[in-house]
Enzyme design. Structure first.
Site, PDB file in Angstrom:
ATOM      1  N   PRO A   1       0.978  -1.248  -0.042  1.00  0.00           N
ATOM      2  CA  PRO A   1       0.116   0.034   0.063  1.00  0.00           C
ATOM      3  C   PRO A   1       0.631   1.267  -0.193  1.00  0.00           C
ATOM      4  CG  PRO A   1      -0.844  -1.641   1.467  1.00  0.00           C
ATOM      5  CD  PRO A   1       0.438  -2.079   1.109  1.00  0.00           C
ATOM      6  N   GLU A   2       0.335   2.101  -0.979  1.00  0.00           N
ATOM      7  CA  GLU A   2       1.247   3.393  -1.060  1.00  0.00           C
ATOM      8  C   GLU A   2      -0.077   4.625  -1.013  1.00  0.00           C
ATOM      9  OE1 GLU A   2       4.288   3.854  -3.832  1.00  0.00           O
ATOM     10  OE2 GLU A   2       4.698   1.729  -4.234  1.00  0.00           O
TER      11      GLU A   2
ATOM     12  N   LYS B   1       0.958   7.747   3.930  1.00  0.00           N
ATOM     13  CA  LYS B   1       0.518   6.540   4.059  1.00  0.00           C
ATOM     14  C   LYS B   1      -0.462   6.142   5.375  1.00  0.00           C
ATOM     15  CE  LYS B   1       4.516   4.722   1.560  1.00  0.00           C
ATOM     16  NZ  LYS B   1       5.638   3.771   1.712  1.00  0.00           N
TER      17      LYS B   1
ATOM     18  N   ARG C   1      15.877  -0.829  -1.629  1.00  0.00           N
ATOM     19  CA  ARG C   1      14.550  -1.360  -2.605  1.00  0.00           C
ATOM     20  C   ARG C   1      14.792  -1.878  -4.036  1.00  0.00           C
ATOM     21  NH1 ARG C   1       9.907  -0.339  -0.102  1.00  0.00           N
ATOM     22  NH2 ARG C   1       9.232  -2.117  -1.388  1.00  0.00           N
TER      23      ARG C   1
END
Length: 258
Positions: free
Chosen positions: A2-3, A58, A248
């Site tokens: 989720p962003e 977020k 990442r």
């Protein structure tokens, strides 16, 4: 993962529930609770009406009338659903709020890396103090000021929630690809023109993603190509590169993002 667009979608889920009264709270897995016990959550939450939910980055905030605020963070695998109380429970449903006996608000999370907390006004303020401005609301001047003060890679700066709240891995790669900026470029070395291109790309990507409720895996987007067995740039057709930035997995086009 989720962003900002996903969490904005979860805010809309809360809105569809309406300002109903929380008649029952069922903690199916206390592993998602942060700083609050199930007993206290029930004591302070049951009998209160949901207020107007709002989002920053977020984080999702659901005030309870006359009481504290329910604060949701979705980590890597969290989601929020509103359905009939009779609907069978999905796998990983960790927390269930029954609203006026008519709707069921369900927090689902497989990995439980973040979770749900109960916060008074001061605690909400402390959360916000740790965050930069919301990425959907930041203007070009703000973005330039934020990034030009950073020494590290531009992707690292964009992903830092203390700099800019709401952007995650997929969004950052997509925005940088659209702005034709290499992810490892030092943030403070960008030109005024590039800051302008970056802000424009961020706005377009976020607006489209918010409408979709996620970063859409369109074939015309980098997001739609990054997991192909032979990943090619949707703009120039050349092979995409893969590496790690800010810990990442990062995808970029060496031709479009020199």
């Amino acid at each position: 993962m989720p962003e900002l667009p996903d969490v904005e979608g979860f805010r809309r889920v809360l809105s569809t529930c309406g300002r109903r009264c929380v008649t029952d709270i069922e903690v199916r897995d206390a592993g998602v609770l942060r700083g609050v016990t199930g007993r206290r959550l029930r004591k302070e939450g049951e009998g209160r009406r949901l207020g107007k939910a709002w989002r920053h980055g977020k984080w999702l905030f659901a005030p309870l009338d006359g009481g504290p605020t329910l604060v949701f963070h979705f980590g890597m695998t969290g989601s929020l659903w509103c359905c009939s109380p009779d609907e069978p429970f999905a796998v990983h449903a960790r927390l269930v709020l029954t609203l006026d006996g008519a709707r069921s608000l369900r927090y689902r999370d497989q990995r439980k890396l973040q979770g749900v907390q109960l916060a008074d006004e001061a605690a909400v303020g402390r959360i916000l103090e740790r965050l930069g401005p919301d990425a959907l609301a930041v203007d070009r001047t703000q973005l330039t000021d934020l990034l030009s003060a950073r020494r590290g890679a531009v992707k690292s700066a964009l992903m830092d929630q203390a700099v800019l709240a709401g952007l995650g891995n997929l969004l950052c790669d997509e925005i940088l690809w659209r702005a034709r900026v290499a992810p490892r470029t030092p943030a403070r070395d960008l030109s005024a023109t590039t800051y302008r291109q970056l802000h424009a790309a961020m706005g377009r990507v976020l607006r489209t993603s918010v409408r979709a409720g996620c970063v859409p895996p369109r074939r015309s987007w980098l997001t739609g190509r990054r997991d192909d067995s032979e990943s090619l740039c949707p703009r120039c057709g050349r092979r995409l590169c893969f590496g790690r930035v800010a810990g990442r997995r990062t995808v970029w086009c060496p031709h479009c993002q020199p």
